[in-house]
Enzyme design. Structure first.
Site, short mmCIF file in Angstrom:
data_model
loop_
_atom_site.label_atom_id
_atom_site.label_comp_id
_atom_site.label_asym_id
_atom_site.label_seq_id
_atom_site.Cartn_x
_atom_site.Cartn_y
_atom_site.Cartn_z
N CYS A 71 0.66 -1.03 -0.51
CA CYS A 71 0.06 -0.08 -0.41
C CYS A 71 1.09 0.90 -0.16
CB CYS A 71 -0.84 -0.09 1.02
SG CYS A 71 -2.55 1.78 1.32
N CYS A 75 0.71 4.85 7.00
CA CYS A 75 -0.02 5.14 8.16
C CYS A 75 1.14 4.00 9.06
CB CYS A 75 -1.14 4.56 7.94
SG CYS A 75 -2.57 4.36 6.59
N CYS A 78 0.80 0.67 9.92
CA CYS A 78 -0.16 -1.02 9.49
C CYS A 78 1.29 -1.76 9.04
CB CYS A 78 -0.61 0.35 8.17
SG CYS A 78 -1.54 -0.83 7.51
N CYS A 115 -16.32 -9.02 6.21
CA CYS A 115 -16.01 -7.98 5.98
C CYS A 115 -14.48 -8.23 5.30
CB CYS A 115 -15.45 -7.34 7.15
SG CYS A 115 -14.36 -5.75 6.97
N CYS A 146 -19.52 -6.01 4.58
CA CYS A 146 -18.66 -5.03 4.29
C CYS A 146 -17.60 -4.98 3.48
CB CYS A 146 -18.61 -4.70 5.69
SG CYS A 146 -17.40 -4.03 6.75
N CYS A 206 -19.53 2.71 9.23
CA CYS A 206 -18.73 1.33 9.89
C CYS A 206 -16.92 2.31 10.31
CB CYS A 206 -18.46 0.69 9.63
SG CYS A 206 -16.57 -0.46 10.74
N ARG A 278 -17.30 -2.53 17.85
CA ARG A 278 -16.67 -3.29 18.25
C ARG A 278 -15.31 -3.76 18.54
NH1 ARG A 278 -17.02 -3.62 12.51
NH2 ARG A 278 -19.00 -4.46 12.96
N1 SAM Z 1 -6.84 0.27 3.47
C1 SAM Z 1 -8.06 0.73 3.55
C2 SAM Z 1 -7.92 2.14 4.23
O1 SAM Z 1 -6.85 2.45 4.97
O2 SAM Z 1 -8.84 2.85 4.43
C3 SAM Z 1 -8.68 -0.05 4.71
C4 SAM Z 1 -7.83 -1.65 5.41
S1 SAM Z 1 -6.92 -0.40 6.59
C5 SAM Z 1 -5.78 -1.94 7.02
C6 SAM Z 1 -8.17 -0.79 7.95
C7 SAM Z 1 -7.94 0.16 9.13
O3 SAM Z 1 -7.18 -0.91 10.03
C8 SAM Z 1 -7.30 1.08 9.51
O4 SAM Z 1 -7.67 2.24 9.45
C9 SAM Z 1 -7.05 0.93 10.90
O5 SAM Z 1 -7.79 1.18 11.63
C10 SAM Z 1 -7.02 -0.25 11.41
N2 SAM Z 1 -5.57 -1.17 11.30
C11 SAM Z 1 -4.62 -1.34 10.73
N3 SAM Z 1 -3.26 -1.78 10.76
C12 SAM Z 1 -3.57 -2.14 12.54
C13 SAM Z 1 -3.04 -2.08 13.74
N4 SAM Z 1 -1.21 -2.55 13.45
N5 SAM Z 1 -3.17 -1.89 15.20
C14 SAM Z 1 -4.52 -2.45 15.20
N6 SAM Z 1 -5.61 -1.61 13.97
C15 SAM Z 1 -5.20 -1.42 12.95
C1 DTB Z 2 -10.51 -2.15 11.39
O1 DTB Z 2 -11.58 -0.93 12.32
N1 DTB Z 2 -10.30 -3.46 12.41
C2 DTB Z 2 -9.57 -3.85 10.72
C3 DTB Z 2 -10.91 -3.38 9.63
N2 DTB Z 2 -11.21 -2.37 10.87
C4 DTB Z 2 -10.66 -3.84 8.37
C5 DTB Z 2 -7.81 -4.44 10.17
C6 DTB Z 2 -7.16 -4.58 11.88
C7 DTB Z 2 -6.32 -4.83 10.74
C8 DTB Z 2 -5.29 -5.20 12.55
C9 DTB Z 2 -3.79 -5.29 12.37
C10 DTB Z 2 -3.72 -6.03 10.71
O2 DTB Z 2 -4.19 -7.60 10.87
O3 DTB Z 2 -3.44 -5.81 9.87
FE1 SF4 Z 3 -2.53 1.03 3.49
FE2 SF4 Z 3 -2.80 0.14 5.43
FE3 SF4 Z 3 -3.16 3.23 5.43
FE4 SF4 Z 3 -4.94 0.75 4.74
S1 SF4 Z 3 -4.55 1.60 6.98
S2 SF4 Z 3 -4.27 3.09 3.82
S3 SF4 Z 3 -3.97 -0.60 3.52
S4 SF4 Z 3 -1.00 1.54 4.86
#
Ligand code: SAM
Ligand code: DTB
Ligand code: SF4
Length: 335
Positions: A71, A75, A78, A115, A146, A206, A278
Protein backbone atom coordinates in the site's frame (compact mmCIF):
# COMPACT_ATOMS: atom_id res chain seq x y z
CA UNK A 1 -24.52 16.90 29.62
CA UNK A 2 -27.23 14.34 29.09
CA UNK A 3 -26.03 10.86 28.21
CA UNK A 4 -29.29 9.71 26.70
CA UNK A 5 -30.18 12.67 24.48
CA UNK A 6 -30.14 11.43 20.89
CA UNK A 7 -31.22 14.26 18.66
CA UNK A 8 -28.15 16.14 17.41
CA UNK A 9 -28.07 19.84 16.67
CA UNK A 10 -26.95 19.67 13.06
CA UNK A 11 -25.04 22.52 11.48
CA UNK A 12 -26.14 23.01 7.89
CA UNK A 13 -23.30 22.77 5.38
CA UNK A 14 -23.51 23.69 1.72
CA UNK A 15 -21.77 20.93 -0.30
CA UNK A 16 -22.93 17.33 -0.51
CA UNK A 17 -19.50 15.88 0.24
CA UNK A 18 -19.06 17.83 3.46
CA UNK A 19 -20.19 15.52 6.25
CA UNK A 20 -22.84 16.64 8.68
CA UNK A 21 -21.19 17.32 12.03
CA UNK A 22 -23.19 17.97 15.19
CA UNK A 23 -22.01 19.49 18.46
CA UNK A 24 -23.82 16.86 20.48
CA UNK A 25 -20.67 15.84 22.34
CA UNK A 26 -18.15 18.57 23.20
CA UNK A 27 -14.68 17.03 23.69
CA UNK A 28 -14.70 18.23 27.32
CA UNK A 29 -17.88 16.24 28.03
CA UNK A 30 -16.37 13.11 26.49
CA UNK A 31 -13.21 13.62 28.52
CA UNK A 32 -15.34 14.06 31.67
CA UNK A 33 -16.88 10.63 31.00
CA UNK A 34 -13.43 9.07 30.49
CA UNK A 35 -12.35 10.61 33.81
CA UNK A 36 -15.25 9.14 35.84
CA UNK A 37 -14.49 6.60 38.55
CA UNK A 38 -14.64 3.24 36.72
CA UNK A 39 -17.64 1.85 38.69
CA UNK A 40 -19.63 4.98 37.81
CA UNK A 41 -18.59 4.85 34.15
CA UNK A 42 -19.45 1.15 33.85
CA UNK A 43 -22.86 1.70 35.43
CA UNK A 44 -23.69 4.48 32.96
CA UNK A 45 -22.43 2.44 29.99
CA UNK A 46 -24.42 -0.62 31.04
CA UNK A 47 -27.57 1.46 31.55
CA UNK A 48 -27.29 2.91 28.03
CA UNK A 49 -26.42 -0.50 26.58
CA UNK A 50 -29.54 -2.12 28.05
CA UNK A 51 -31.78 0.67 26.79
CA UNK A 52 -30.77 -0.08 23.20
CA UNK A 53 -29.42 -3.64 22.97
CA UNK A 54 -29.71 -7.12 24.36
CA UNK A 55 -26.64 -7.16 26.64
CA UNK A 56 -26.27 -10.91 26.19
CA UNK A 57 -25.95 -10.69 22.40
CA UNK A 58 -22.66 -10.61 20.50
CA UNK A 59 -22.22 -9.96 16.78
CA UNK A 60 -19.54 -12.02 15.04
CA UNK A 61 -17.82 -10.44 12.01
CA UNK A 62 -15.15 -12.20 9.99
CA UNK A 63 -12.39 -10.31 8.18
CA UNK A 64 -10.64 -11.24 4.96
CA UNK A 65 -7.80 -9.42 3.26
CA UNK A 66 -8.77 -9.64 -0.42
CA UNK A 67 -5.71 -7.65 -1.55
CA UNK A 68 -2.77 -7.62 0.80
CA UNK A 69 0.31 -5.39 1.14
CA UNK A 70 2.13 -2.96 -1.14
CA UNK A 71 0.00 0.00 0.00
CA UNK A 72 1.35 3.45 -0.95
CA UNK A 73 -0.01 5.15 2.19
CA UNK A 74 2.26 5.65 5.21
CA UNK A 75 -0.09 4.88 8.13
CA UNK A 76 2.33 4.45 11.05
CA UNK A 77 0.51 1.47 12.58
CA UNK A 78 0.06 -0.55 9.41
CA UNK A 79 2.02 -3.65 8.42
CA UNK A 80 0.79 -3.35 4.81
CA UNK A 81 2.41 -0.01 3.96
CA UNK A 82 5.32 -0.02 1.48
CA UNK A 83 6.96 2.57 3.74
CA UNK A 84 7.59 0.01 6.50
CA UNK A 85 9.68 -3.18 6.35
CA UNK A 86 7.37 -5.72 7.92
CA UNK A 87 7.90 -8.73 5.66
CA UNK A 88 4.27 -8.61 4.39
CA UNK A 89 4.33 -9.60 0.71
CA UNK A 90 2.03 -7.82 -1.76
CA UNK A 91 -0.57 -10.10 -3.37
CA UNK A 92 -3.07 -9.80 -6.23
CA UNK A 93 -6.76 -9.51 -5.52
CA UNK A 94 -8.42 -12.80 -4.50
CA UNK A 95 -10.70 -14.57 -6.95
CA UNK A 96 -14.47 -14.86 -6.34
CA UNK A 97 -14.03 -18.63 -5.91
CA UNK A 98 -11.45 -18.21 -3.14
CA UNK A 99 -13.59 -15.56 -1.47
CA UNK A 100 -16.66 -17.82 -1.59
CA UNK A 101 -14.70 -20.55 0.18
CA UNK A 102 -13.73 -18.10 2.93
CA UNK A 103 -17.33 -16.88 3.23
CA UNK A 104 -18.62 -20.44 3.56
CA UNK A 105 -16.02 -21.12 6.26
CA UNK A 106 -17.02 -17.99 8.17
CA UNK A 107 -20.70 -18.88 7.89
CA UNK A 108 -20.12 -22.44 9.10
CA UNK A 109 -18.17 -21.06 12.08
CA UNK A 110 -21.14 -18.83 12.98
CA UNK A 111 -20.27 -15.35 11.64
CA UNK A 112 -23.09 -13.09 10.46
CA UNK A 113 -21.01 -10.35 8.84
CA UNK A 114 -18.15 -10.67 6.35
CA UNK A 115 -15.75 -7.77 5.91
CA UNK A 116 -13.32 -7.58 2.99
CA UNK A 117 -10.26 -5.35 3.29
CA UNK A 118 -7.88 -4.16 0.58
CA UNK A 119 -4.52 -2.43 1.02
CA UNK A 120 -5.36 0.49 -1.26
CA UNK A 121 -5.23 4.24 -0.91
CA UNK A 122 -8.37 4.17 -3.07
CA UNK A 123 -9.76 1.58 -5.49
CA UNK A 124 -9.57 2.17 -9.25
CA UNK A 125 -12.81 1.75 -11.16
CA UNK A 126 -11.51 -1.62 -12.44
CA UNK A 127 -10.76 -2.75 -8.89
CA UNK A 128 -14.24 -1.71 -7.92
CA UNK A 129 -15.85 -3.84 -10.58
CA UNK A 130 -14.13 -6.89 -9.12
CA UNK A 131 -15.13 -5.93 -5.59
CA UNK A 132 -18.77 -5.59 -6.70
CA UNK A 133 -18.62 -9.24 -7.74
CA UNK A 134 -17.17 -10.20 -4.35
CA UNK A 135 -19.94 -8.32 -2.55
CA UNK A 136 -22.46 -10.38 -4.52
CA UNK A 137 -20.71 -13.58 -3.40
CA UNK A 138 -21.08 -12.56 0.26
CA UNK A 139 -24.74 -11.60 -0.20
CA UNK A 140 -25.44 -14.87 -2.07
CA UNK A 141 -24.36 -16.76 1.01
CA UNK A 142 -26.67 -14.74 3.27
CA UNK A 143 -24.12 -12.76 5.27
CA UNK A 144 -24.01 -9.01 5.78
CA UNK A 145 -21.34 -7.54 3.52
CA UNK A 146 -18.80 -4.93 4.60
CA UNK A 147 -15.78 -3.56 2.70
CA UNK A 148 -12.82 -1.41 3.60
CA UNK A 149 -11.01 -0.28 0.47
CA UNK A 150 -9.72 3.21 1.23
CA UNK A 151 -11.13 6.46 -0.14
CA UNK A 152 -14.24 6.32 -2.35
CA UNK A 153 -15.82 8.69 -4.85
CA UNK A 154 -19.57 9.21 -4.75
CA UNK A 155 -19.97 7.13 -7.90
CA UNK A 156 -17.99 4.24 -6.41
CA UNK A 157 -20.08 4.34 -3.24
CA UNK A 158 -23.26 4.19 -5.36
CA UNK A 159 -21.90 1.21 -7.27
CA UNK A 160 -21.11 -0.68 -4.07
CA UNK A 161 -24.61 0.07 -2.81
CA UNK A 162 -25.96 -1.30 -6.08
CA UNK A 163 -24.00 -4.53 -5.57
CA UNK A 164 -25.70 -4.96 -2.20
CA UNK A 165 -23.02 -3.67 0.19
CA UNK A 166 -24.44 -3.22 3.70
CA UNK A 167 -21.54 -1.46 5.51
CA UNK A 168 -18.40 0.44 4.53
CA UNK A 169 -15.56 0.62 7.04
CA UNK A 170 -13.41 3.72 7.00
CA UNK A 171 -11.81 4.70 10.30
CA UNK A 172 -11.00 8.17 11.56
CA UNK A 173 -8.22 6.34 13.44
CA UNK A 174 -7.37 9.08 15.95
CA UNK A 175 -8.18 12.62 17.10
CA UNK A 176 -7.80 15.34 14.44
CA UNK A 177 -4.93 17.01 16.31
CA UNK A 178 -2.93 13.74 16.50
CA UNK A 179 -3.65 12.51 12.99
CA UNK A 180 -0.59 14.17 11.39
CA UNK A 181 1.73 12.27 13.78
CA UNK A 182 0.48 8.98 12.39
CA UNK A 183 -0.32 9.50 8.68
CA UNK A 184 1.02 12.04 6.18
CA UNK A 185 -0.30 10.76 2.84
CA UNK A 186 -3.97 11.69 3.30
CA UNK A 187 -5.69 14.03 5.66
CA UNK A 188 -8.57 13.93 8.10
CA UNK A 189 -10.88 15.76 5.75
CA UNK A 190 -10.31 13.06 3.08
CA UNK A 191 -11.63 10.54 5.57
CA UNK A 192 -14.63 12.66 6.49
CA UNK A 193 -15.38 13.13 2.78
CA UNK A 194 -15.37 9.37 2.15
CA UNK A 195 -17.69 8.83 5.10
CA UNK A 196 -20.03 11.46 3.64
CA UNK A 197 -20.04 9.67 0.26
CA UNK A 198 -20.84 6.37 1.96
CA UNK A 199 -23.68 7.94 3.92
CA UNK A 200 -25.00 9.69 0.82
CA UNK A 201 -25.10 6.37 -1.08
CA UNK A 202 -27.27 4.84 1.66
CA UNK A 203 -24.61 2.40 2.90
CA UNK A 204 -24.34 2.02 6.68
CA UNK A 205 -21.20 3.58 8.11
CA UNK A 206 -18.61 1.63 10.07
CA UNK A 207 -16.02 4.00 11.51
CA UNK A 208 -13.83 3.92 14.58
CA UNK A 209 -10.21 4.21 15.52
CA UNK A 210 -7.13 2.86 17.20
CA UNK A 211 -6.28 3.21 20.87
CA UNK A 212 -2.78 2.70 22.33
CA UNK A 213 -0.80 4.76 19.81
CA UNK A 214 0.75 6.88 22.59
CA UNK A 215 -2.23 9.23 22.90
CA UNK A 216 -3.42 10.67 26.21
CA UNK A 217 -6.99 10.49 27.51
CA UNK A 218 -7.57 13.82 25.82
CA UNK A 219 -6.58 12.19 22.51
CA UNK A 220 -9.03 9.36 23.05
CA UNK A 221 -11.72 11.92 23.96
CA UNK A 222 -10.98 13.77 20.69
CA UNK A 223 -11.46 10.60 18.64
CA UNK A 224 -14.70 9.56 20.36
CA UNK A 225 -16.11 13.10 20.10
CA UNK A 226 -15.42 13.18 16.34
CA UNK A 227 -17.21 9.88 15.82
CA UNK A 228 -20.12 10.74 18.13
CA UNK A 229 -20.61 14.11 16.44
CA UNK A 230 -20.97 12.65 12.96
CA UNK A 231 -24.60 13.23 12.14
CA UNK A 232 -25.86 10.59 12.24
CA UNK A 233 -23.15 8.77 14.18
CA UNK A 234 -21.83 5.50 12.64
CA UNK A 235 -23.96 2.36 12.85
CA UNK A 236 -20.80 0.40 13.64
CA UNK A 237 -17.84 1.65 15.70
CA UNK A 238 -14.70 -0.50 15.73
CA UNK A 239 -12.41 0.28 18.66
CA UNK A 240 -9.05 -1.24 17.74
CA UNK A 241 -6.20 -1.74 20.17
CA UNK A 242 -2.94 -1.06 18.34
CA UNK A 243 -1.36 -4.32 17.18
CA UNK A 244 2.35 -3.55 17.44
CA UNK A 245 3.93 -4.99 14.31
CA UNK A 246 7.76 -5.11 14.12
CA UNK A 247 9.00 -2.81 11.35
CA UNK A 248 6.21 -0.24 11.78
CA UNK A 249 7.02 3.12 13.41
CA UNK A 250 4.64 2.30 16.28
CA UNK A 251 6.15 -1.12 17.04
CA UNK A 252 7.71 0.02 20.32
CA UNK A 253 4.82 2.02 21.77
CA UNK A 254 4.53 1.42 25.53
CA UNK A 255 1.60 -0.76 26.60
CA UNK A 256 -1.66 0.98 27.39
CA UNK A 257 -3.31 0.25 30.76
CA UNK A 258 -6.07 -2.25 29.80
CA UNK A 259 -8.58 -0.32 31.93
CA UNK A 260 -8.02 2.72 29.70
CA UNK A 261 -9.14 0.58 26.79
CA UNK A 262 -12.22 -0.54 28.74
CA UNK A 263 -13.00 3.11 29.53
CA UNK A 264 -12.79 3.99 25.82
CA UNK A 265 -15.27 1.24 24.94
CA UNK A 266 -17.65 2.41 27.70
CA UNK A 267 -17.55 6.01 26.47
CA UNK A 268 -18.13 4.91 22.86
CA UNK A 269 -21.20 3.04 24.13
CA UNK A 270 -22.55 6.02 26.06
CA UNK A 271 -22.00 8.55 23.28
CA UNK A 272 -23.23 6.32 20.42
CA UNK A 273 -26.05 4.39 22.12
CA UNK A 274 -27.53 2.57 19.11
CA UNK A 275 -24.22 1.68 17.41
CA UNK A 276 -22.67 -1.74 17.37
CA UNK A 277 -19.42 -1.09 19.27
CA UNK A 278 -16.81 -3.57 18.08
CA UNK A 279 -13.93 -4.77 20.22
CA UNK A 280 -11.74 -5.06 17.12
CA UNK A 281 -7.99 -5.55 16.65
CA UNK A 282 -5.83 -6.45 19.62
CA UNK A 283 -7.93 -9.15 21.32
CA UNK A 284 -5.20 -11.75 20.77
CA UNK A 285 -2.88 -9.69 22.97
CA UNK A 286 -5.62 -8.97 25.56
CA UNK A 287 -6.45 -11.24 28.48
CA UNK A 288 -9.95 -12.70 28.73
CA UNK A 289 -10.88 -10.65 31.79
CA UNK A 290 -10.19 -7.43 29.90
CA UNK A 291 -12.27 -8.65 26.98
CA UNK A 292 -15.09 -9.58 29.38
CA UNK A 293 -14.94 -6.11 30.92
CA UNK A 294 -15.19 -4.62 27.41
CA UNK A 295 -18.33 -6.69 26.77
CA UNK A 296 -19.76 -5.50 30.09
CA UNK A 297 -18.87 -1.93 29.09
CA UNK A 298 -21.04 -2.28 25.98
CA UNK A 299 -18.91 -3.87 23.24
CA UNK A 300 -21.36 -6.05 21.32
CA UNK A 301 -19.39 -7.11 18.27
CA UNK A 302 -16.04 -8.84 17.72
CA UNK A 303 -13.86 -9.92 14.83
CA UNK A 304 -14.13 -13.67 14.75
CA UNK A 305 -11.81 -15.98 12.83
CA UNK A 306 -8.13 -16.97 12.78
CA UNK A 307 -6.87 -13.78 11.22
CA UNK A 308 -7.57 -10.07 11.16
CA UNK A 309 -6.08 -8.79 7.88
CA UNK A 310 -2.46 -9.91 8.14
CA UNK A 311 -1.99 -10.46 11.87
CA UNK A 312 -3.49 -13.23 14.00
CA UNK A 313 -6.80 -12.87 15.79
CA UNK A 314 -7.97 -14.44 19.05
CA UNK A 315 -8.50 -18.19 18.82
CA UNK A 316 -11.99 -19.20 17.59
CA UNK A 317 -12.48 -21.96 20.15
CA UNK A 318 -11.35 -19.70 22.96
CA UNK A 319 -13.89 -17.10 21.77
CA UNK A 320 -16.69 -19.65 21.73
CA UNK A 321 -15.76 -20.78 25.22
CA UNK A 322 -15.55 -17.23 26.57
CA UNK A 323 -18.98 -16.35 25.16
CA UNK A 324 -20.45 -19.57 26.55
CA UNK A 325 -18.88 -18.96 29.97
CA UNK A 326 -20.41 -15.49 29.96
CA UNK A 327 -23.81 -16.88 28.90
CA UNK A 328 -23.77 -14.79 25.72
CA UNK A 329 -25.36 -15.70 22.41
CA UNK A 330 -24.83 -14.82 18.74
CA UNK A 331 -26.94 -14.73 15.56
CA UNK A 332 -26.17 -17.09 12.70
CA UNK A 333 -26.43 -16.07 9.03
CA UNK A 334 -29.17 -17.83 7.08
CA UNK A 335 -29.65 -18.29 3.35
N1 SAM B 1 -6.54 0.48 3.15
C1 SAM B 1 -7.82 0.84 3.63
C2 SAM B 1 -7.79 2.06 4.52
O1 SAM B 1 -6.85 2.21 5.30
O2 SAM B 1 -8.71 2.86 4.45
C3 SAM B 1 -8.55 -0.29 4.35
C4 SAM B 1 -7.78 -1.28 5.20
S1 SAM B 1 -7.00 -0.64 6.65
C5 SAM B 1 -5.93 -1.95 7.14
C6 SAM B 1 -8.32 -0.58 7.82
C7 SAM B 1 -8.04 -0.12 9.23
O3 SAM B 1 -7.32 -1.14 9.95
C8 SAM B 1 -7.19 1.10 9.45
O4 SAM B 1 -7.88 2.29 9.26
C9 SAM B 1 -6.81 0.95 10.93
O5 SAM B 1 -7.78 1.56 11.75
C10 SAM B 1 -6.82 -0.57 11.12
N2 SAM B 1 -5.46 -1.08 11.41
C11 SAM B 1 -4.48 -1.27 10.51
N3 SAM B 1 -3.36 -1.71 11.11
C12 SAM B 1 -3.64 -1.81 12.43
C13 SAM B 1 -2.88 -2.21 13.58
N4 SAM B 1 -1.61 -2.56 13.49
N5 SAM B 1 -3.49 -2.19 14.78
C14 SAM B 1 -4.80 -1.82 14.89
N6 SAM B 1 -5.55 -1.44 13.83
C15 SAM B 1 -4.99 -1.42 12.63
C1 DTB C 1 -11.01 -2.20 11.69
O1 DTB C 1 -11.42 -1.21 12.34
N1 DTB C 1 -10.10 -3.06 12.10
C2 DTB C 1 -9.85 -4.07 11.10
C3 DTB C 1 -10.87 -3.71 10.00
N2 DTB C 1 -11.46 -2.50 10.49
C4 DTB C 1 -10.48 -3.66 8.62
C5 DTB C 1 -8.43 -4.16 10.69
C6 DTB C 1 -7.49 -4.51 11.81
C7 DTB C 1 -6.12 -4.72 11.27
C8 DTB C 1 -5.18 -5.22 12.31
C9 DTB C 1 -3.80 -5.47 11.80
C10 DTB C 1 -3.74 -6.38 10.61
O2 DTB C 1 -3.98 -7.61 10.73
O3 DTB C 1 -3.43 -5.87 9.53
FE1 SF4 D 1 -2.73 1.30 3.36
FE2 SF4 D 1 -2.60 0.19 5.75
FE3 SF4 D 1 -3.03 2.80 5.54
FE4 SF4 D 1 -4.96 1.05 4.77
S1 SF4 D 1 -4.17 1.35 6.85
S2 SF4 D 1 -4.27 2.89 3.68
S3 SF4 D 1 -3.69 -0.62 4.01
S4 SF4 D 1 -1.17 1.69 4.90
Amino acid sequence: MNTTVESPVTLHRPAKTVPAISDRWPVADVQALLDLPLPELMHRAQTVHREHHDPTHMELATLLSIKTGGCPEDCGYCPQSVHHETGVAATKMMTPEAVREAVLGAKAAGASRFCMGAAWRAPTDRDLEKVEELVRVVKDEGLEACCTLGMLTGDQAQRLKGAGLDYYNHNLDTAPELYGNVISTRDYQDRLDTLAQVREAGISVCSGGIVGMGESRAGRAGLIAQLANLSPYPESVPINHLVKVPGTPLADEPDLDPLEFVRTVAVARITMPRAKVRLSAGRRQMDESTQALCFLAGANSIFYGDKLLVTGNADVEADQQLLARMGMHTTRAHA
